[in-house]
Scaffold this motif. Sequence first.
Motif, PDB file in Angstrom:
ATOM      1  N   THR A  99       0.918  -1.210   0.148  1.00 37.05           N
ATOM      2  CA  THR A  99      -0.046  -0.028  -0.161  1.00 37.05           C
ATOM      3  C   THR A  99       0.816   1.174   0.028  1.00 37.05           C
ATOM      4  O   THR A  99       1.772   1.487   0.651  1.00 37.05           O
ATOM      5  N   GLU A 100       0.560   2.233  -0.894  1.00 38.76           N
ATOM      6  CA  GLU A 100       1.351   3.609  -0.990  1.00 38.76           C
ATOM      7  C   GLU A 100       0.701   4.626  -0.788  1.00 38.76           C
ATOM      8  O   GLU A 100      -0.706   4.506  -1.314  1.00 38.76           O
ATOM      9  N   LEU A 101       1.036   5.438  -0.141  1.00 36.68           N
ATOM     10  CA  LEU A 101       0.319   6.692   0.449  1.00 36.68           C
ATOM     11  C   LEU A 101       0.970   7.911   0.032  1.00 36.68           C
ATOM     12  O   LEU A 101       2.199   8.146   0.408  1.00 36.68           O
ATOM     13  N   TYR A 102       0.724   8.798  -0.916  1.00 37.08           N
ATOM     14  CA  TYR A 102       1.172  10.040  -1.479  1.00 37.08           C
ATOM     15  C   TYR A 102       0.297  11.211  -1.120  1.00 37.08           C
ATOM     16  O   TYR A 102      -0.856  11.159  -0.966  1.00 37.08           O
ATOM     17  N   THR A 103       1.029  12.312  -1.072  1.00 40.30           N
ATOM     18  CA  THR A 103       0.384  13.623  -0.902  1.00 40.30           C
ATOM     19  C   THR A 103       0.339  14.491  -2.099  1.00 40.30           C
ATOM     20  O   THR A 103       1.431  14.666  -2.715  1.00 40.30           O
ATOM     21  N   TYR A 104      -0.804  14.900  -2.690  1.00 41.68           N
ATOM     22  CA  TYR A 104      -0.710  15.529  -4.178  1.00 41.68           C
ATOM     23  C   TYR A 104      -1.432  16.914  -3.655  1.00 41.68           C
ATOM     24  O   TYR A 104      -2.345  16.857  -2.755  1.00 41.68           O
ATOM     25  N   ARG A 105      -1.006  17.824  -4.824  1.00 36.42           N
ATOM     26  CA  ARG A 105      -1.392  19.186  -4.597  1.00 36.42           C
ATOM     27  C   ARG A 105      -1.440  19.630  -6.209  1.00 36.42           C
ATOM     28  O   ARG A 105      -0.267  19.680  -6.636  1.00 36.42           O
ATOM     29  N   GLU A 106      -2.232  20.087  -6.772  1.00 34.09           N
ATOM     30  CA  GLU A 106      -2.335  20.420  -8.068  1.00 34.09           C
ATOM     31  C   GLU A 106      -1.592  19.353  -9.204  1.00 34.09           C
ATOM     32  O   GLU A 106      -0.761  19.699  -9.868  1.00 34.09           O
ATOM     33  N   ASN A 107      -2.106  18.328  -8.964  1.00 32.72           N
ATOM     34  CA  ASN A 107      -1.616  17.071  -9.926  1.00 32.72           C
ATOM     35  C   ASN A 107      -0.029  16.679  -9.563  1.00 32.72           C
ATOM     36  O   ASN A 107       0.283  15.940 -10.284  1.00 32.72           O
ATOM     37  N   LYS A 108       0.433  17.214  -8.759  1.00 33.71           N
ATOM     38  CA  LYS A 108       1.992  17.029  -8.365  1.00 33.71           C
ATOM     39  C   LYS A 108       2.048  16.458  -7.002  1.00 33.71           C
ATOM     40  O   LYS A 108       1.323  16.781  -6.038  1.00 33.71           O
ATOM     41  N   ASP A 125       9.320   9.451   2.311  1.00 34.29           N
ATOM     42  CA  ASP A 125       9.800  10.615   1.615  1.00 34.29           C
ATOM     43  C   ASP A 125       8.906  11.834   1.663  1.00 34.29           C
ATOM     44  O   ASP A 125       7.818  11.618   1.590  1.00 34.29           O
ATOM     45  N   GLN A 126       9.645  13.099   1.466  1.00 33.98           N
ATOM     46  CA  GLN A 126       9.042  14.156   1.514  1.00 33.98           C
ATOM     47  C   GLN A 126       8.783  14.597  -0.217  1.00 33.98           C
ATOM     48  O   GLN A 126      10.217  14.866  -0.686  1.00 33.98           O
ATOM     49  N   TYR A 127       8.076  14.706  -0.713  1.00 37.38           N
ATOM     50  CA  TYR A 127       8.181  15.504  -2.350  1.00 37.38           C
ATOM     51  C   TYR A 127       7.529  16.890  -2.247  1.00 37.38           C
ATOM     52  O   TYR A 127       7.061  17.434  -1.494  1.00 37.38           O
ATOM     53  N   LYS A 128       8.305  17.569  -3.328  1.00 38.34           N
ATOM     54  CA  LYS A 128       8.030  18.768  -3.657  1.00 38.34           C
ATOM     55  C   LYS A 128       8.160  18.928  -5.228  1.00 38.34           C
ATOM     56  O   LYS A 128       9.130  18.798  -5.927  1.00 38.34           O
ATOM     57  N   ASN A 129       6.961  19.219  -5.622  1.00 36.60           N
ATOM     58  CA  ASN A 129       6.724  19.213  -7.051  1.00 36.60           C
ATOM     59  C   ASN A 129       7.312  18.041  -8.075  1.00 36.60           C
ATOM     60  O   ASN A 129       7.936  18.178  -8.897  1.00 36.60           O
ATOM     61  N   ASP A 130       6.797  17.106  -7.285  1.00 38.93           N
ATOM     62  CA  ASP A 130       7.046  15.469  -8.095  1.00 38.93           C
ATOM     63  C   ASP A 130       8.505  15.345  -7.825  1.00 38.93           C
ATOM     64  O   ASP A 130       8.995  14.091  -8.169  1.00 38.93           O
ATOM     65  N   MET A 131       9.451  15.763  -7.042  1.00 36.71           N
ATOM     66  CA  MET A 131      10.762  15.467  -6.773  1.00 36.71           C
ATOM     67  C   MET A 131      10.879  15.307  -5.314  1.00 36.71           C
ATOM     68  O   MET A 131      10.274  15.774  -4.292  1.00 36.71           O
ATOM     69  N   ILE A 132      11.628  14.352  -4.858  1.00 36.59           N
ATOM     70  CA  ILE A 132      11.842  14.080  -3.612  1.00 36.59           C
ATOM     71  C   ILE A 132      12.679  15.066  -2.794  1.00 36.59           C
ATOM     72  O   ILE A 132      13.568  15.634  -3.394  1.00 36.59           O
TER      73      ILE A 132
END
Length: 250
Positions: A99-108, A125-132
């Motif tokens: 199971t994978e859980l991600y946080t999205y904002r504006e498709n990224k 991981d913490q993402y910023k604009n689709d990049m770690i």
Amino acid sequence: MKRKAQIITLVLLFATLFSHAQQNQKKQVNKKDVKNGLISFNSFTGENGAVSFGFTMNGLIVGPNMVLHPNGNTTYVSYNKNHLMDGTMIIMKKQEGTTELYTYRENKKNGPSFKMVNGKPTSLDQYKNDMIDANGFVVNPPGRYVRIKDDGVTGFTMEKYDNNSYAIGYFKYGYRYSPMIHVWEDGDVYYGQYLGGTRNGFGVYFYEGGEKYAGDWSDNYKEGLGFILDKDGNVTEKGYYEGGVLKIPL
């Protein structure tokens, strides 16, 4: 003056706890949109054989959405009024048992994420604009008016509670944050967003009997667009909820 100070305290408390919210509520479908007949519920099969369940506005996807993929995977995510992914995304890969859980904002991808493999968390991981983001999960220091829980934990951890439930995911000053998995002794499981320690935003609740609700929440109640499927995968209820009750069926 005393009452004014109390109001300021509450405002600052909520502003701090709810800052970095993963779902921009101003851009979500609201009750007025539903009452004006702008929202409909649809299911369709794509060219690749994937079956999608969810809501549309002007013919485009909005709100809670579930996709059953031909390979057995299931994806849950929410779309805002601009038809962009906004909030927690849950990807369940049946064959792999992950199971994978991600946080999205504006498709990224923007925000914290983690993956469960054989019951163990990985890929924190913490993402910023689709990049770690190399800085990892970082939140602003608490303000002087914020009530911090006894443990005051900020970051990824697991907590067990007196009701024999446990939560694993990201915490902010001791409060359940997002994304999060919460498991109860009776077999109920919640995957999705917490803010200020309660279910707020998009999330999926799996009931022990096999039913599941995919939709929006506010302070642990179903609130906003959502739909319920029975154990056989049939949609039994859909529409706009308030206080945990379906108010406008669709």
